[in-house]
Design a protein around this motif. Structure first.
Motif, short mmCIF file in Angstrom:
data_model
loop_
_atom_site.label_atom_id
_atom_site.label_comp_id
_atom_site.label_asym_id
_atom_site.label_seq_id
_atom_site.Cartn_x
_atom_site.Cartn_y
_atom_site.Cartn_z
N ARG A 29 0.79 -1.20 0.04
CA ARG A 29 -0.13 0.04 -0.04
C ARG A 29 0.79 1.33 0.00
O ARG A 29 0.43 2.18 -0.74
N LEU A 30 1.98 1.21 0.69
CA LEU A 30 2.82 2.41 0.86
C LEU A 30 3.69 2.50 -0.45
O LEU A 30 3.61 3.66 -0.84
N ALA A 31 4.17 1.42 -0.66
CA ALA A 31 4.92 1.47 -2.07
C ALA A 31 4.13 1.95 -3.17
O ALA A 31 4.65 2.82 -4.10
N ALA A 32 3.06 1.55 -3.41
CA ALA A 32 2.05 1.95 -4.61
C ALA A 32 1.93 3.55 -4.53
O ALA A 32 1.68 4.05 -5.51
N ALA A 33 1.52 3.85 -3.16
CA ALA A 33 1.10 5.27 -2.81
C ALA A 33 2.34 6.35 -3.35
O ALA A 33 2.00 7.17 -4.13
N VAL A 34 3.51 5.88 -3.12
CA VAL A 34 4.70 6.62 -3.33
C VAL A 34 4.86 6.67 -5.07
O VAL A 34 5.09 7.59 -5.64
N SER A 35 4.66 5.40 -5.38
CA SER A 35 4.86 5.21 -6.89
C SER A 35 3.79 6.03 -7.68
O SER A 35 4.22 6.75 -8.77
N GLU A 36 2.69 6.11 -7.26
CA GLU A 36 1.43 6.55 -8.08
C GLU A 36 1.75 8.19 -7.93
O GLU A 36 1.46 8.81 -8.80
N ALA A 37 2.50 8.89 -6.91
CA ALA A 37 2.76 10.05 -6.77
C ALA A 37 3.89 10.58 -7.26
O ALA A 37 4.40 11.70 -7.58
N GLY A 38 4.70 9.65 -8.16
CA GLY A 38 5.68 9.98 -9.06
C GLY A 38 7.26 9.73 -8.42
O GLY A 38 8.13 9.88 -9.04
N GLY A 39 7.03 9.16 -7.11
CA GLY A 39 8.40 8.66 -6.49
C GLY A 39 8.64 7.24 -6.85
O GLY A 39 7.99 6.67 -7.60
N MET A 40 9.59 6.69 -6.18
CA MET A 40 9.89 5.17 -6.28
C MET A 40 9.55 4.58 -4.99
O MET A 40 10.19 4.61 -3.96
N THR A 64 -1.53 0.25 -8.41
CA THR A 64 -0.70 1.08 -9.34
C THR A 64 -0.24 0.16 -10.52
O THR A 64 0.07 -1.04 -10.41
N ASP A 65 0.08 0.79 -11.82
CA ASP A 65 0.38 0.07 -12.77
C ASP A 65 1.95 0.75 -12.87
O ASP A 65 2.91 0.22 -13.71
N LYS A 66 2.43 1.54 -12.07
CA LYS A 66 3.83 2.15 -12.01
C LYS A 66 4.66 1.33 -11.41
O LYS A 66 4.45 0.39 -10.54
N ASN A 67 6.12 1.55 -11.70
CA ASN A 67 7.18 0.81 -11.39
C ASN A 67 7.34 0.89 -9.83
O ASN A 67 6.97 2.05 -9.16
N PHE A 68 7.58 0.05 -9.00
CA PHE A 68 8.01 -0.07 -7.70
C PHE A 68 9.01 -1.06 -7.54
O PHE A 68 9.28 -1.86 -8.31
N ALA A 69 9.85 -0.88 -6.20
CA ALA A 69 10.99 -1.73 -6.09
C ALA A 69 10.68 -2.82 -5.09
O ALA A 69 9.96 -2.39 -4.02
N VAL A 70 11.69 -3.76 -4.83
CA VAL A 70 11.54 -4.75 -3.69
C VAL A 70 12.80 -4.44 -3.05
O VAL A 70 13.93 -4.61 -3.68
N ASN A 71 12.87 -4.51 -1.74
CA ASN A 71 14.09 -4.52 -1.09
C ASN A 71 14.42 -5.95 -0.34
O ASN A 71 13.42 -6.60 0.21
N LEU A 72 15.58 -6.52 -0.38
CA LEU A 72 15.94 -7.62 -0.09
C LEU A 72 17.10 -7.47 1.35
O LEU A 72 18.00 -6.93 0.82
N VAL A 73 16.69 -7.99 2.35
CA VAL A 73 17.82 -7.98 3.25
C VAL A 73 18.53 -9.07 3.42
O VAL A 73 18.01 -10.30 3.33
N LEU A 74 19.86 -8.83 3.12
CA LEU A 74 20.98 -9.85 2.80
C LEU A 74 20.97 -10.90 3.99
O LEU A 74 21.67 -12.15 3.74
#
Ligand code: TUI
Length: 315
Positions: A29-40, A64-74
């Motif tokens: 939900r957070l990732a999509a909201a940021v991407s929808e607003a034009g950020g990543m 969202t249809d926009k790009n979002f990233a996934v973070n992996l903790v190593l």
């Protein structure tokens, strides 16, 4: 004036603002909201299993249809299964944290994924550039959660001078002043974590958000320096107990037992005394809970205004 940098082109976004991956808090939900607003936007897989990540990706894609990233903790016990989800779901951008993603670089590159490791030192930055990193998040120890030893002010320009790929500054940035400062240091983007804890769309107990808002300067501490995994969190009964044990020479097993399960206790249950409230030093600047889109637009507008003003300064 609009700020457009190489980061916008690499990520396919409008503004060079990246939402930091806070484990669990940064869900779909957070990732999509940021991407929808034009950020990543970034989903923070943290120590969550693949079933969690899979569901959050589904949630984000519904919004969202926009790009979002996934973070992996190593250091995650679920790293391998989360990596498989990222590949299967064709996530366009992956950021990594808390370690050296060198062994995974070829896998990401072959899958056509843009890789953006989070680093806290020059040597690893140079090594990952050679292995094909598309950009780097360079994070100072002002940040919340797992921290390095260098401050943002020092490490960002040092890495900028040593690599040719774009750098995104992180650690201690929560408003337009911080973003403008990141550009002054030679970064081409800024990553904000703590400010987004207080986004309406964050997957976190309200007590956690209110605690961040109430926290002032000197309100955070670093626990776990003796374990090799130092973590910044807001000072409370838990950090006092942990630091007391650490300072009196407690062994690794004792410290591990003391720290286990404390983050979900804060994030999910809202226990502000016994839980681990990971947040950055910049908590002292965060004033309210607001929609993620409002944060993106406010921060960008502020940065533009500052850069404009600086451009017009007498010299
Ligand atoms: O990754 C982070 N911050 C994190 S990860 C994390 S995990 C977690 N959180 C909550 C619940 C359960 C699990 C919490 N906070 N920041 C990025 C970052 N990476 N900062 C510093 C580093 C780093 C440190 C050492 C990157 C590379 C590195 O390499 C060491 C080596 O092997 O050379």
């Amino acid at each position: 004036m609009r700020i457009h940098t190489s980061i916008c082109d690499i990520f396919g976004i409008d503004y060079p603002i990246i939402q930091g991956a806070m484990a669990y808090i940064a869900g779909g939900r957070l990732a999509a909201a940021v991407s929808e607003a034009g950020g990543m936007g970034t989903i923070g897989s943290g120590n969550s299993p693949a079933s969690w990540l899979q569901e959050e990706i589904r949630i984000a894609r519904e919004i969202t249809d926009k790009n979002f990233a996934v973070n992996l903790v190593l250091t995650s016990p679920y790293l391998q299964e989360n990596l498989e989800v990222v590949l299967r779901e064709k996530i366009p951008v992956v950021t990594t944290g808390a370690g050296n993603p060198g062994p995974f670089m070829a896998t990401f590159k072959e899958a056509g994924i843009k890789v953006v490791p989070v680093v806290a030192a020059v040597a690893l930055a140079k090594r990952l550039e050679r292995l094909g990193a598309d950009a780097l998040v360079v994070e100072g120890m002002e940040s919340g959660g797992h921290v390095g030893e260098m401050t943002t002010m020092c490490i960002v320009p040092m890495v900028v001078d040593e690599v040719s790929i774009p750098v995104i500054a992180a650690g201690g940035i929560a408003d337009g002043r911080g973003v403008a400062a990141a550009f002054a240091l030679g970064a081409e983007g800024a990553q904000l974590g703590t400010r987004f804890i207080c986004a309406e769309e964050a997957n976190v107990h309200t007590a956690y958000q209110e605690k961040v808002i109430r926290t002032r300067d000197r309100g955070t501490v670093i626990c776990g320096s003796t374990t090799g995994h130092p973590v910044r969190a807001i000072q409370n009964a838990f950090t006092r107990e942990y630091l007391k044990a650490e300072n009196s020479g407690a062994d690794q097993a004792t410290l591990m037992k003391l720290g286990t399960g404390r983050y979900p206790l804060a994030v999910v249950q809202g226990d502000m005394e016994k839980g681990s409230i990971m947040a950055g030093q910049i908590s002292g600047l965060v004033k309210k809970i607001q929609p993620a889109a409002e944060i993106v637009h406010e921060v960008m507008a502020e940065a533009v205004e500052i850069l404009h003003k600086l451009g017009g300064m007498p010299c």
